[in-house]
Design a protein around this motif. Structure first.
Motif, PDB file in Angstrom:
ATOM      1  N   GLU A   1       0.827  -1.206   0.000  1.00  0.00           N
ATOM      2  CA  GLU A   1       0.000   0.000   0.000  1.00  0.00           C
ATOM      3  C   GLU A   1       0.859   1.254   0.000  1.00  0.00           C
ATOM      4  N   LYS A   2       2.000   1.193   0.683  1.00  0.00           N
ATOM      5  CA  LYS A   2       2.908   2.343   0.703  1.00  0.00           C
ATOM      6  C   LYS A   2       3.610   2.485  -0.646  1.00  0.00           C
ATOM      7  N   THR A   3       3.973   1.368  -1.255  1.00  0.00           N
ATOM      8  CA  THR A   3       4.567   1.408  -2.594  1.00  0.00           C
ATOM      9  C   THR A   3       3.590   2.056  -3.570  1.00  0.00           C
ATOM     10  N   ARG A   4       2.345   1.654  -3.497  1.00  0.00           N
ATOM     11  CA  ARG A   4       1.312   2.223  -4.370  1.00  0.00           C
ATOM     12  C   ARG A   4       1.196   3.743  -4.162  1.00  0.00           C
ATOM     13  N   GLU A   5       1.182   4.148  -2.903  1.00  0.00           N
ATOM     14  CA  GLU A   5       1.052   5.579  -2.584  1.00  0.00           C
ATOM     15  C   GLU A   5       2.229   6.373  -3.139  1.00  0.00           C
ATOM     16  N   ASN A   6       3.446   5.874  -2.946  1.00  0.00           N
ATOM     17  CA  ASN A   6       4.634   6.584  -3.426  1.00  0.00           C
ATOM     18  C   ASN A   6       4.666   6.666  -4.947  1.00  0.00           C
ATOM     19  N   LEU A   7       4.409   5.530  -5.585  1.00  0.00           N
ATOM     20  CA  LEU A   7       4.453   5.497  -7.043  1.00  0.00           C
ATOM     21  C   LEU A   7       3.375   6.390  -7.644  1.00  0.00           C
ATOM     22  N   SER A   8       2.207   6.384  -7.048  1.00  0.00           N
ATOM     23  CA  SER A   8       1.123   7.245  -7.523  1.00  0.00           C
ATOM     24  C   SER A   8       1.516   8.712  -7.440  1.00  0.00           C
ATOM     25  N   GLU A   9       2.166   9.085  -6.343  1.00  0.00           N
ATOM     26  CA  GLU A   9       2.584  10.479  -6.175  1.00  0.00           C
ATOM     27  C   GLU A   9       3.656  10.852  -7.197  1.00  0.00           C
ATOM     28  N   ILE A  10       4.585   9.955  -7.465  1.00  0.00           N
ATOM     29  CA  ILE A  10       5.622  10.223  -8.477  1.00  0.00           C
ATOM     30  C   ILE A  10       4.995  10.468  -9.839  1.00  0.00           C
ATOM     31  N   VAL A  11       4.149   9.559 -10.261  1.00  0.00           N
ATOM     32  CA  VAL A  11       3.554   9.669 -11.596  1.00  0.00           C
ATOM     33  C   VAL A  11       2.619  10.868 -11.674  1.00  0.00           C
ATOM     34  N   SER A  12       1.873  11.123 -10.616  1.00  0.00           N
ATOM     35  CA  SER A  12       0.969  12.262 -10.580  1.00  0.00           C
ATOM     36  C   SER A  12       1.723  13.582 -10.738  1.00  0.00           C
ATOM     37  N   ARG A  13       2.814  13.723 -10.001  1.00  0.00           N
ATOM     38  CA  ARG A  13       3.573  14.973 -10.068  1.00  0.00           C
ATOM     39  C   ARG A  13       4.219  15.170 -11.426  1.00  0.00           C
ATOM     40  N   LEU A  14       4.651  14.081 -12.048  1.00  0.00           N
ATOM     41  CA  LEU A  14       5.246  14.195 -13.386  1.00  0.00           C
ATOM     42  C   LEU A  14       4.189  14.553 -14.428  1.00  0.00           C
ATOM     43  N   THR A  15       3.055  13.899 -14.388  1.00  0.00           N
ATOM     44  CA  THR A  15       2.012  14.190 -15.376  1.00  0.00           C
ATOM     45  C   THR A  15       1.462  15.597 -15.189  1.00  0.00           C
ATOM     46  N   ASP A  16       1.435  16.090 -13.949  1.00  0.00           N
ATOM     47  CA  ASP A  16       1.005  17.473 -13.705  1.00  0.00           C
ATOM     48  C   ASP A  16       1.954  18.465 -14.370  1.00  0.00           C
ATOM     49  N   ARG A  17       3.209  18.051 -14.566  1.00  0.00           N
ATOM     50  CA  ARG A  17       4.193  18.892 -15.251  1.00  0.00           C
ATOM     51  C   ARG A  17       4.159  18.679 -16.776  1.00  0.00           C
ATOM     52  N   ASN A  18       3.201  17.901 -17.240  1.00  0.00           N
ATOM     53  CA  ASN A  18       3.073  17.554 -18.656  1.00  0.00           C
ATOM     54  C   ASN A  18       4.255  16.737 -19.161  1.00  0.00           C
ATOM     55  N   VAL A  19       4.865  15.975 -18.254  1.00  0.00           N
ATOM     56  CA  VAL A  19       5.917  15.030 -18.620  1.00  0.00           C
ATOM     57  C   VAL A  19       5.254  13.694 -18.950  1.00  0.00           C
ATOM     58  N   LYS A  20       5.626  13.109 -20.078  1.00  0.00           N
ATOM     59  CA  LYS A  20       5.073  11.815 -20.457  1.00  0.00           C
ATOM     60  C   LYS A  20       5.797  10.710 -19.688  1.00  0.00           C
ATOM     61  N   VAL A  21       5.036   9.759 -19.173  1.00  0.00           N
ATOM     62  CA  VAL A  21       5.585   8.750 -18.261  1.00  0.00           C
ATOM     63  C   VAL A  21       5.328   7.342 -18.781  1.00  0.00           C
ATOM     64  N   LEU A  22       6.362   6.523 -18.692  1.00  0.00           N
ATOM     65  CA  LEU A  22       6.252   5.089 -18.933  1.00  0.00           C
ATOM     66  C   LEU A  22       6.565   4.387 -17.619  1.00  0.00           C
ATOM     67  N   VAL A  23       5.591   3.688 -17.069  1.00  0.00           N
ATOM     68  CA  VAL A  23       5.770   2.953 -15.821  1.00  0.00           C
ATOM     69  C   VAL A  23       6.280   1.559 -16.155  1.00  0.00           C
ATOM     70  N   ALA A  24       7.450   1.210 -15.598  1.00  0.00           N
ATOM     71  CA  ALA A  24       8.010  -0.124 -15.790  1.00  0.00           C
ATOM     72  C   ALA A  24       7.612  -0.997 -14.609  1.00  0.00           C
ATOM     73  N   GLY A  25       6.838  -2.023 -14.884  1.00  0.00           N
ATOM     74  CA  GLY A  25       6.311  -2.856 -13.818  1.00  0.00           C
ATOM     75  C   GLY A  25       7.333  -3.806 -13.222  1.00  0.00           C
ATOM     76  N   MET A  26       6.995  -4.313 -12.054  1.00  0.00           N
ATOM     77  CA  MET A  26       7.832  -5.272 -11.340  1.00  0.00           C
ATOM     78  C   MET A  26       6.928  -6.326 -10.719  1.00  0.00           C
ATOM     79  N   LEU A  27       7.484  -7.502 -10.457  1.00  0.00           N
ATOM     80  CA  LEU A  27       6.747  -8.577  -9.811  1.00  0.00           C
ATOM     81  C   LEU A  27       7.390  -8.897  -8.465  1.00  0.00           C
ATOM     82  N   ALA A  28       6.574  -9.208  -7.491  1.00  0.00           N
ATOM     83  CA  ALA A  28       7.088  -9.540  -6.161  1.00  0.00           C
ATOM     84  C   ALA A  28       7.714 -10.929  -6.164  1.00  0.00           C
TER      85      ALA A  28
END
Length: 207
Positions: A105-132
């Protein structure tokens, strides 16, 4: 007179285009993308830039990977790791969260904030997934694995489902620790991701 002015403006236009700065693509990641124990030219950002240049793209790929970083670490250094001139970002974080058994849940929160802040700056984002790692149990995996696709969907970012696709669990493509790719392993990652990255920079260039 008007013809002369038009000619000057035309030449000026070509001149400024010729000296246009390359599109800046930042790889915000951990040791997997930073090039742990590899020569600089074998690291993911360097190999990716070479592959993009071979395809005719004018791109500067910046290595903003730090070994050991979690999503919390990436968030903490986001503003100085991704400068105002960045047009696109590959976010490759989360592996260390899982290795340390941190709450998904904390990983989700952090990653969401990273992507949100970048997209708010109009930066295009590619999220690279990972498996546990499966030794953490199915409950942990079921909470961790979907994070990356969910974040990409929620924030309108692009998704590459698994950064280590084609390389994970293959001893010949990893260092002795069994986790970090060799230069050859990185080459496979780059070739697998190249179509998605080309799409990313196309979107960034047209924004």
């Amino acid at each position: 007179m008007y013809q002369t002015l038009a000619a000057v403006l035309l030449v000026f236009g070509f001149s400024t285009a010729a000296f246009a700065a390359p599109l800046k693509l930042v790889v915000l990641g951990d040791s997997l993308s930073a090039g742990y124990q590899l020569p600089a030219d074998d690291a993911f950002p360097a190999q990716l830039q070479a592959a993009l240049e071979k395809q005719g793209h004018d791109v500067e790929v910046v290595n903003a990977g730090v070994s050991g970083d979690t999503t919390a670490d990436g968030l903490a250094r986001l503003d100085w790791s991704v400068g105002p001139d960045a047009k696109a970002v590959i976010v490759e974080l989360g592996a260390n969260d899982a290795l340390r058994g941190l709450p998904p849940e904390k990983t989700r929160e952090n990653l969401s904030e990273i992507v949100s802040r970048l997209t708010d700056r109009n930066v295009k984002v590619l999220v690279a997934g990972m498996l546990a790692p499966r030794n953490l149990g199915e409950d942990y995996a079921s909470r961790f694995d979907p994070i990356f696709a969910d974040i990409a969907r929620i924030h309108g970012a692009m998704l590459y489902p698994f950064f280590l696709q084609g390389v994970a669990m293959k001893p010949e493509l990893n260092l002795a620790d069994g986790m970090h790719p060799t230069g050859e392993g990185v080459s496979i990652i780059v070739q697998n991701m190249l179509p998605a990255v080309e799409d990313l920079i196309k979107r960034a260039g047209s924004s």
